[in-house]
Design a protein around this motif. Structure first.
Motif, PDB file in Angstrom:
ATOM      1  N   ALA A  52       0.843  -1.195   0.000  1.00 13.80           N
ATOM      2  CA  ALA A  52       0.000   0.000   0.000  1.00 13.80           C
ATOM      3  C   ALA A  52       0.874   1.238   0.000  1.00 13.80           C
ATOM      4  O   ALA A  52       2.052   1.193   0.352  1.00 13.80           O
TER       5      ALA A  52
ATOM      6  N   GLN B 197      -3.891   3.656   0.414  1.00 12.23           N
ATOM      7  CA  GLN B 197      -4.632   2.780  -0.500  1.00 12.23           C
ATOM      8  C   GLN B 197      -3.783   1.563  -0.848  1.00 12.23           C
ATOM      9  O   GLN B 197      -2.562   1.643  -0.975  1.00 12.23           O
ATOM     10  N   PHE B 198      -4.459   0.427  -1.031  1.00  5.80           N
ATOM     11  CA  PHE B 198      -3.747  -0.771  -1.463  1.00  5.80           C
ATOM     12  C   PHE B 198      -3.353  -0.656  -2.929  1.00  5.80           C
ATOM     13  O   PHE B 198      -4.115  -0.147  -3.753  1.00  5.80           O
ATOM     14  N   LYS B 199      -2.198  -1.184  -3.244  1.00  7.54           N
ATOM     15  CA  LYS B 199      -1.735  -1.232  -4.634  1.00  7.54           C
ATOM     16  C   LYS B 199      -2.640  -2.134  -5.458  1.00  7.54           C
ATOM     17  O   LYS B 199      -2.923  -1.863  -6.625  1.00  7.54           O
ATOM     18  N   HIS B 200      -3.094  -3.225  -4.847  1.00 12.14           N
ATOM     19  CA  HIS B 200      -3.984  -4.178  -5.528  1.00 12.14           C
ATOM     20  C   HIS B 200      -5.340  -4.184  -4.809  1.00 12.14           C
ATOM     21  O   HIS B 200      -5.783  -5.216  -4.300  1.00 12.14           O
ATOM     22  N   LYS B 201      -5.970  -3.045  -4.767  1.00  9.11           N
ATOM     23  CA  LYS B 201      -7.178  -2.906  -3.951  1.00  9.11           C
ATOM     24  C   LYS B 201      -8.279  -3.877  -4.366  1.00  9.11           C
ATOM     25  O   LYS B 201      -8.936  -4.496  -3.511  1.00  9.11           O
ATOM     26  N   ASN B 202      -8.495  -4.047  -5.656  1.00  6.55           N
ATOM     27  CA  ASN B 202      -9.557  -4.944  -6.122  1.00  6.55           C
ATOM     28  C   ASN B 202      -9.306  -6.375  -5.642  1.00  6.55           C
ATOM     29  O   ASN B 202     -10.227  -7.085  -5.222  1.00  6.55           O
TER      30      ASN B 202
ATOM     31  N   GLN C 242      -9.890  -6.719  -1.961  1.00  8.46           N
ATOM     32  CA  GLN C 242     -11.333  -6.807  -1.708  1.00  8.46           C
ATOM     33  C   GLN C 242     -11.828  -8.229  -1.962  1.00  8.46           C
ATOM     34  O   GLN C 242     -12.641  -8.757  -1.194  1.00  8.46           O
TER      35      GLN C 242
ATOM     36  N   SER D  53      -0.225  -0.286   4.810  1.00  9.16           N
ATOM     37  CA  SER D  53      -1.189  -1.371   4.594  1.00  9.16           C
ATOM     38  C   SER D  53      -2.165  -1.479   5.764  1.00  9.16           C
ATOM     39  O   SER D  53      -3.331  -1.831   5.573  1.00  9.16           O
TER      40      SER D  53
ATOM     41  N   ALA E  25      -4.589   1.328   5.101  1.00  5.18           N
ATOM     42  CA  ALA E  25      -5.394   0.998   3.921  1.00  5.18           C
ATOM     43  C   ALA E  25      -6.441  -0.052   4.266  1.00  5.18           C
ATOM     44  O   ALA E  25      -7.587   0.020   3.794  1.00  5.18           O
TER      45      ALA E  25
ATOM     46  N   LEU F 125     -10.485   0.237   3.949  1.00  7.47           N
ATOM     47  CA  LEU F 125     -11.234  -0.694   3.121  1.00  7.47           C
ATOM     48  C   LEU F 125     -12.330  -1.394   3.932  1.00  7.47           C
ATOM     49  O   LEU F 125     -13.450  -1.572   3.459  1.00  7.47           O
TER      50      LEU F 125
ATOM     51  N   GLU G 150     -15.478   0.640   4.198  1.00  9.49           N
ATOM     52  CA  GLU G 150     -16.279   0.957   3.012  1.00  9.49           C
ATOM     53  C   GLU G 150     -17.606   0.198   3.025  1.00  9.49           C
ATOM     54  O   GLU G 150     -17.753  -0.846   3.675  1.00  9.49           O
TER      55      GLU G 150
END
Length: 845
Positions: A406, A414-419, A422, A472, A475, A479, A482
């Protein structure tokens, strides 16, 4: 027995006198205890007393024997008189203004006939393993002194947390006749235990405890035994000129009887232990490291590495003997720094074995190990789409640091690989859609994901998530907050990372405040290093390993945070001798299986470096630390052999075989079964598979028709269905499920023959499909019983799932090559490509 005999030989009364103390929770009795005696059951007697007044809000704090060793007894009047002599106020009706510890001290004094300073009231004896540790160290010291009275022997207690090292150390000092004991710690936060043990137990009555916090050591009473506690940094540090600090001159002029190095591993392997704080900001990592280890330990480290010399070469202290204490002294054990006769071991395995044996040998009795939970390690293989973005290392292991990488600070992180993260959150609560179809096929074998399995959820009410970096942690907090993650909104998320979170134990109070009693709230503690050493949070019952850790010391230093006991003593307020365990087991969840199981292998072997067969050491560990591994289709318990397979070759033969026993390899839905039924050649092919002739070709039609009939009936009848019709449908559903399962089992049994075929064939760059259909068709038929055309037909009808076969073939070939590479053999020299089932992948150099 006649009446005369009854009079002459009456049954001997078994009454025994007990002292009790209880409190009533109201203003009138605030700060007071009712002290009495009875030969009845204490709980019954107290209930009788309070019944007439209808008082229910009471707690029994003390239920102790009133018997002395010589057979005489003392009374409650004597207990109250002893308390009055100590200055406590004796009010009417047997009530005294004092604490439970004060009453316990008075009863102990009356029982032993000795007066005690402070509150020396504990009288418990050493547990068996503590007695063994004391005897072994004492015997070793004596054996060395018998040869040379001037020798300074050294001994190591390799004892995990909860061993009771402070109490046992004092017992060793007492057995040695020691008058001056110096305790040097590499971790100052442990002082409380050293002081409370010395001041609470009757065995150490009259001993003095001093430290930097308690006063000037030069004023100590020379006629009484002395224990001085200090940190390595304070006691052995030097000034800018390299000289001993003036305030510590007395320390070096004193002739000590025993010097104890506590938390030895922190000093001895500072670099390894620093791994825990790698994720913190540079300034915070420096503070945490300084608080834990101090830069001066580096010099000590260098000297310690060359312990061919005696400690006096680099520690200007005079002593008769040294005792080293550590819970993770792997390097000392492995390098021979201490030989076998200089070591006492008490490991997690020993503890759990003692717990088991105590229960077996003393059923119904209080178990001193009972509250110590057994650990479980659950590892999860992530789906290919997540593995693809974060693999690294020799075996393309899932890189947790990359996956949870992150950027940003605080709320903007934010995470680098947020999707993908998730999707991971969806996976751990069993809501990841891409795997749900496969899970449906697995039926009752659906694996237990952490936040979806009802058996696991209670152990996740308070969990610790160990992440790679401060960013991280922040982040993850964002997340989880959300809207799509509403499931996690029931948990209070605590971000204990970075500046402002506190250094060392200062980071703990906000966590304890949020957890409270452990019942009224649910929490997730996010950390990248803080609170991973030396803290006790009883309610933490699970840890999620979401970062790479390379050494078993640091891995288990963090993992054992959740093995702290959580229990209620005197749960009903009416039996002080009862303990209710709230955490019988605890969990470690890891999402990098290869690395996790390698840690288990190294930890097991590291605790028993003398074991001739590493598998035996690991087998003993996993007997009490069961390992469950999810490979994408099954959750399988992995034995010691499987764990060592992973440690040595990157994956497990057991898990590999399971891939060929998986329900996801075959399709037995109605559409696929109808394709078979509608194709005479397919029916003939299936009938050639072992076991299908016994089922008969009509099994396909039976399953299809019955399942569709049940479905149509339920749809037509709805809620109007009668009990008789519901029962009939239930029977048909059971028959249908049974026959479908039989079809599935026969197809899976066929699939398990494919690995045997792969072992026999020598073509590695060709796809398995080509090998079967073009290069080795006769061998395939000989091994599997099915012709190339038959198999090709069934694959074309989707009876066998080619995507999952690709994964299974890849696992096989990677395992085979890795296994051979470990022994220095290249399975196929110059091999640049790996053929899967119907795909060829480039083999990385």
């Amino acid at each position: 027995m006649t009446k005369v005999e009854e009079d002459l030989l009456p049954e001997k009364p078994q009454a025994r006198l007990r002292i009790y103390a209880y409190s009533i929770e109201d203003d009138a009795h605030a700060g007071m205890l009712k002290i009495g005696q009875t030969t009845q059951d204490v709980k019954t007697r107290v209930a009788q007393q309070l019944k007439t007044a209808a008082i229910k809000n009471y707690t029994i704090h003390l239920d102790a024997s009133a018997e002395r060793d010589n057979g005489s007894v003392f009374t409650d009047h004597q207990v109250r008189a002893r308390l009055k002599a100590k200055g406590f106020v004796d009010t009417e009706l047997e009530w005294v203004k004092c604490t439970v510890a004060d009453v316990a001290t008075a009863t102990t004094e009356l029982r032993t006939g000795q007066a005690h300073t402070g509150s020396h009231h504990e009288t418990f004896a050493m547990r068996p393993e503590q007695a063994v540790a004391v005897d072994k160290a004492h015997s070793y010291f004596e054996s060395i002194w018998d040869e040379d009275r001037d020798a300074v022997p050294r001994f190591l207690w390799n004892a995990k947390m909860r061993f009771g090292k402070t109490f046992a150390t004092y017992q060793l000092a007492k057995k040695m006749g020691a008058r001056k004991v110096l305790v040097v710690t590499f971790k100052p936060a442990v002082e409380d235990a050293w002081q409370s043990d010395l001041e609470s137990h009757v065995d150490f009555d009259g001993w003095q405890y001093l430290s930097k916090a308690t006063g000037d050591p030069t004023t100590a009473d020379k006629t009484r035994p002395l224990v001085y506690f200090g940190s390595f940094q304070d006691l052995l540090g030097k000034d800018k000129s390299g000289n001993i600090k003036a305030k510590n001159t007395w320390l070096h002029e004193t002739n000590w009887d025993l010097v104890v190095f506590d938390e030895y591993h922190f000093g001895a392997w500072r670099d390894s232990a620093k791994e825990l704080f790698e994720g913190e900001d540079a300034s915070e990592a420096k503070k945490e490291t300084a608080a834990e280890y101090n830069p001066e330990l580096d010099a000590f480290n260098e000297e310690l590495d060359e312990l061919g010399e005696s400690e006096t070469e680099f520690l200007p202290i005079t002593t008769r003997a040294y005792l080293y204490l550590s819970g993770t002294p792997f390097r000392a054990l492995a390098t021979g720094e201490f030989i076998e006769e200089q070591i006492f071991n008490w490991t997690y395995t020993d503890e759990q074995r003692a717990k088991q044996q105590w229960t077996e040998e003393r059923p119904g009795a209080w178990n001193p190990y009972g509250a110590l939970p057994e650990m479980r390690l659950l590892t999860y293989q992530m789906p290919d789409e997540l593995l693809a973005i974060a693999t690294q290392g020799e075996f393309d292991e899932f890189d947790l640091n990359e996956f949870f990488a992150a950027g940003g600070t605080g709320a903007t992180a934010q995470f680098k690989h947020k999707n993908e993260v998730q999707k991971w959150l969806d996976i751990i609560r069993g809501a990841y859609s891409a795997t749900q179809v496969d899970n449906l096929k697995l039926g009752a074998q659906k694996p237990p994901f952490p936040y979806s399995d009802v058996r696991l959820l209670p152990y996740l009410n308070h969990s610790f998530w160990f992440l790679p970096t401060v960013a991280s942690c922040h982040a993850m907090a964002s997340l989880l907050a959300e809207k799509q993650n509403v499931f996690f909104h029931d948990y209070r998320v605590l971000t204990v990372a970075g500046r402002g979170a506190g250094v060392g134990l200062a980071a703990l109070p906000p966590v304890r405040d949020a957890i409270g009693n452990g019942y009224d709230a649910k929490t997730i503690t996010l950390s990248c290093g803080k609170l991973t050493t030396g803290v006790t949070v009883p309610q933490w019952s699970s840890i999620l390993m979401l970062r790479n850790l390379n050494s078993p010391e640091t891995y288990f230093q963090a993992a054992f945070r959740v093995q702290s006991p959580w229990s209620i003593k005197n749960p009903n307020g009416d039996n002080p001798n009862l303990e209710e365990t709230l955490k019988p087991v605890c969990f470690v969840f890891d999402f990098a299986p290869t690395r996790a199981l390698r840690q288990i292998a190294e930890y097991g072997a590291g605790l028993s470096p003398e074991a001739a067969n590493p598998e035996d050491a690991v087998k003993e560990l996993v007997n009490f630390l069961p390992v469950l591994a999810y490979d994408g289709s099954h959750m399988t318990q992995v034995d010691a052999g499987g764990i060592l397979d992973i440690a040595m070759a990157g994956t497990s033969a057991t898990l590999l075989a399971r891939k060929w026993e998986s329900a996801v390899l075959v399709n037995v839905d109605n559409d696929t079964l109808r394709k078979i039924l509608d194709n005479p050649a397919a029916i003939e092919a299936v009938m050639r598979i072992e076991g299908f002739r016994a089922l008969g070709s009509g099994v396909f039609e039976t399953v299809i028709n019955k399942s569709e009939k049940v479905k149509e009936t339920k749809k037509a009848k709805g809620d109007d269905i009668s009990d008789k019709e519901r029962k009939a449908l239930s029977e048909e559903e059971k028959e249908c499920r049974s026959k479908r399962k039989q079809i599935q089992d026969k197809l899976i049994k066929f699939a398990t023959r494919i690995p045997a075929f792969m072992y026999l064939t020598d073509f590695r760059e060709n796809t398995l499909k080509d090998v079967i259909t073009k290069l080795e068709p006769e061998l395939f038929k000989a091994v599997t019983g099915l012709s190339v055309d038959d198999f090709h037909l069934l694959v074309s009808l989707n009876v066998f799932n080619s995507a999952h076969m690709n994964q299974a073939v890849f696992a096989f070939r990677r395992y085979e090559d890795a296994s051979l590479s470990y022994t220095g053999i290249d399975s196929h020299e110059g091999l640049s490509h790996l053929g899967l089932y119907d795909t060829v992948v480039v083999r990385e150099a």
